[in-house]
Design a protein around this motif. Structure first.
Motif, PDB file in Angstrom:
ATOM      1  N   LEU A 143       0.840  -1.200   0.000  1.00 20.59           N
ATOM      2  CA  LEU A 143       0.000   0.000   0.000  1.00 20.59           C
ATOM      3  C   LEU A 143       0.877   1.252   0.000  1.00 20.59           C
ATOM      4  N   PHE A 144       1.920   1.255   0.845  1.00 18.63           N
ATOM      5  CA  PHE A 144       2.824   2.401   0.890  1.00 18.63           C
ATOM      6  C   PHE A 144       3.518   2.602  -0.459  1.00 18.63           C
ATOM      7  N   ILE A 145       3.939   1.493  -1.068  1.00 16.05           N
ATOM      8  CA  ILE A 145       4.617   1.579  -2.366  1.00 16.05           C
ATOM      9  C   ILE A 145       3.665   2.114  -3.434  1.00 16.05           C
ATOM     10  N   LYS A 146       2.438   1.631  -3.406  1.00  9.80           N
ATOM     11  CA  LYS A 146       1.457   2.082  -4.398  1.00  9.80           C
ATOM     12  C   LYS A 146       1.267   3.594  -4.321  1.00  9.80           C
ATOM     13  N   LEU A 147       1.212   4.114  -3.107  1.00 11.90           N
ATOM     14  CA  LEU A 147       1.078   5.559  -2.930  1.00 11.90           C
ATOM     15  C   LEU A 147       2.356   6.283  -3.373  1.00 11.90           C
ATOM     16  N   ALA A 148       3.516   5.720  -3.022  1.00 17.03           N
ATOM     17  CA  ALA A 148       4.789   6.349  -3.407  1.00 17.03           C
ATOM     18  C   ALA A 148       4.953   6.396  -4.918  1.00 17.03           C
ATOM     19  N   LEU A 149       4.464   5.371  -5.601  1.00 12.12           N
ATOM     20  CA  LEU A 149       4.604   5.315  -7.056  1.00 12.12           C
ATOM     21  C   LEU A 149       3.827   6.413  -7.767  1.00 12.12           C
ATOM     22  N   LEU A 192      14.435  17.465  -5.390  1.00  6.47           N
ATOM     23  CA  LEU A 192      14.167  16.455  -4.366  1.00  6.47           C
ATOM     24  C   LEU A 192      12.768  16.623  -3.802  1.00  6.47           C
ATOM     25  N   SER A 193      12.363  17.867  -3.606  1.00  5.17           N
ATOM     26  CA  SER A 193      11.013  18.140  -3.104  1.00  5.17           C
ATOM     27  C   SER A 193       9.966  17.656  -4.100  1.00  5.17           C
ATOM     28  N   ARG A 194      10.170  17.955  -5.375  1.00  2.38           N
ATOM     29  CA  ARG A 194       9.237  17.545  -6.411  1.00  2.38           C
ATOM     30  C   ARG A 194       9.180  16.026  -6.531  1.00  2.38           C
ATOM     31  N   ALA A 195      10.306  15.372  -6.249  1.00  2.00           N
ATOM     32  CA  ALA A 195      10.385  13.913  -6.350  1.00  2.00           C
ATOM     33  C   ALA A 195       9.814  13.203  -5.127  1.00  2.00           C
ATOM     34  N   GLY A 196       9.400  13.975  -4.093  1.00  2.00           N
ATOM     35  CA  GLY A 196       8.877  13.355  -2.879  1.00  2.00           C
ATOM     36  C   GLY A 196       9.934  12.571  -2.116  1.00  2.00           C
ATOM     37  N   TYR A 197      11.166  13.054  -2.172  1.00  5.76           N
ATOM     38  CA  TYR A 197      12.308  12.285  -1.664  1.00  5.76           C
ATOM     39  C   TYR A 197      12.185  11.931  -0.184  1.00  5.76           C
ATOM     40  N   ASP A 198      11.829  12.884   0.647  1.00  6.30           N
ATOM     41  CA  ASP A 198      11.772  12.622   2.094  1.00  6.30           C
ATOM     42  C   ASP A 198      10.736  11.552   2.424  1.00  6.30           C
ATOM     43  N   ALA A 199       9.551  11.637   1.802  1.00  9.80           N
ATOM     44  CA  ALA A 199       8.500  10.652   2.069  1.00  9.80           C
ATOM     45  C   ALA A 199       8.906   9.269   1.559  1.00  9.80           C
TER      46      ALA A 199
END
Length: 215
Positions: A143-149, A192-199
């Protein structure tokens, strides 16, 4: 899952196997640059053909001997390939035991290979998923991966370049990454921000901690 089952599973030597292929490689205008980049990245994790192999031109299989590292490895592969316009990589991470380690990884077998192969065969539009011996963990991490994708699949070439460098040099500051890529530090922060790096790193840390608890 009972404590007895969990205790028994912890005694099994666990590895991770990543099965993947390059999306849109046949229509790429990048020549073989992406293939050289893929080989270079895979070589960080072992020797070919015992630890990794590329087959059918654009498919590959890799053993990650520390299963907790596998999600981070997959992220690095994602970032490296998505630096090339219109390309992506589809992968399945399988965790489990390694029953037979052959001279060629494609001839090796065990639970990790079965889990990786079955998960890969079940992938449709999703480009990354995990299958382990622990169904409760699989449900959460996928589920986490699906959201990250939702973010990862939209990485631009420039964002992927910055993510790849940041993952390769996790202790580096944004200033150091900027110097490495010869771009302004503000661009590094922005991409990095646009890529959602921290999350995305939070998901990687969750995967790492959860796997280490179970093996």
């Amino acid at each position: 899952m009972s404590d007895k089952t969990s205790s028994s599973e912890k005694k099994i030597p666990q590895v991770a196997v990543i099965t993947g292929d390059i999306v849109n490689s046949q229509n790429s205008e990048q020549g073989d640059d992406w293939l050289s980049a893929l080989k270079k990245q895979l070589s960080y994790y072992g020797e070919s053909p015992r630890d990794w192999q590329i087959y059918r031109g654009d498919s590959f299989q890799l053993i990650v001997y520390k299963a907790e590292d596998a999600f981070g490895v997959a992220l690095r592969l994602k970032a490296v390939i998505k630096r090339y316009k219109e390309l992506d990589v589809r992968m399945a991470i399988g965790v489990g035991d390694l029953e037979h380690h052959a001279d060629q990884v494609l001839q090796s077998n065990g639970e990790a290979f079965v889990n990786s192969g079955r998960k890969f065969d079940s992938l449709k539009k999703q480009t990354l998923a995990v299958k382990t011996p622990w169904q409760d963990f699989d449900k959460a991490i996928n589920l986490f991966i699906k959201l990250a994708l939702l973010t990862i699949d939209d990485w631009s070439e420039t964002s992927a370049e910055v993510v790849a460098a940041s993952l390769e040099h996790p202790q580096a500051t944004q200033k150091e990454i900027a110097a490495l890529l010869a771009i302004p530090q503000s661009r590094v922060s922005e991409r990095l921000s646009r890529a959602g790096y921290d999350a995305i790193r939070d998901v990687e840390e969750y995967y790492r901690a959860a796997i280490k608890e179970r093996i």
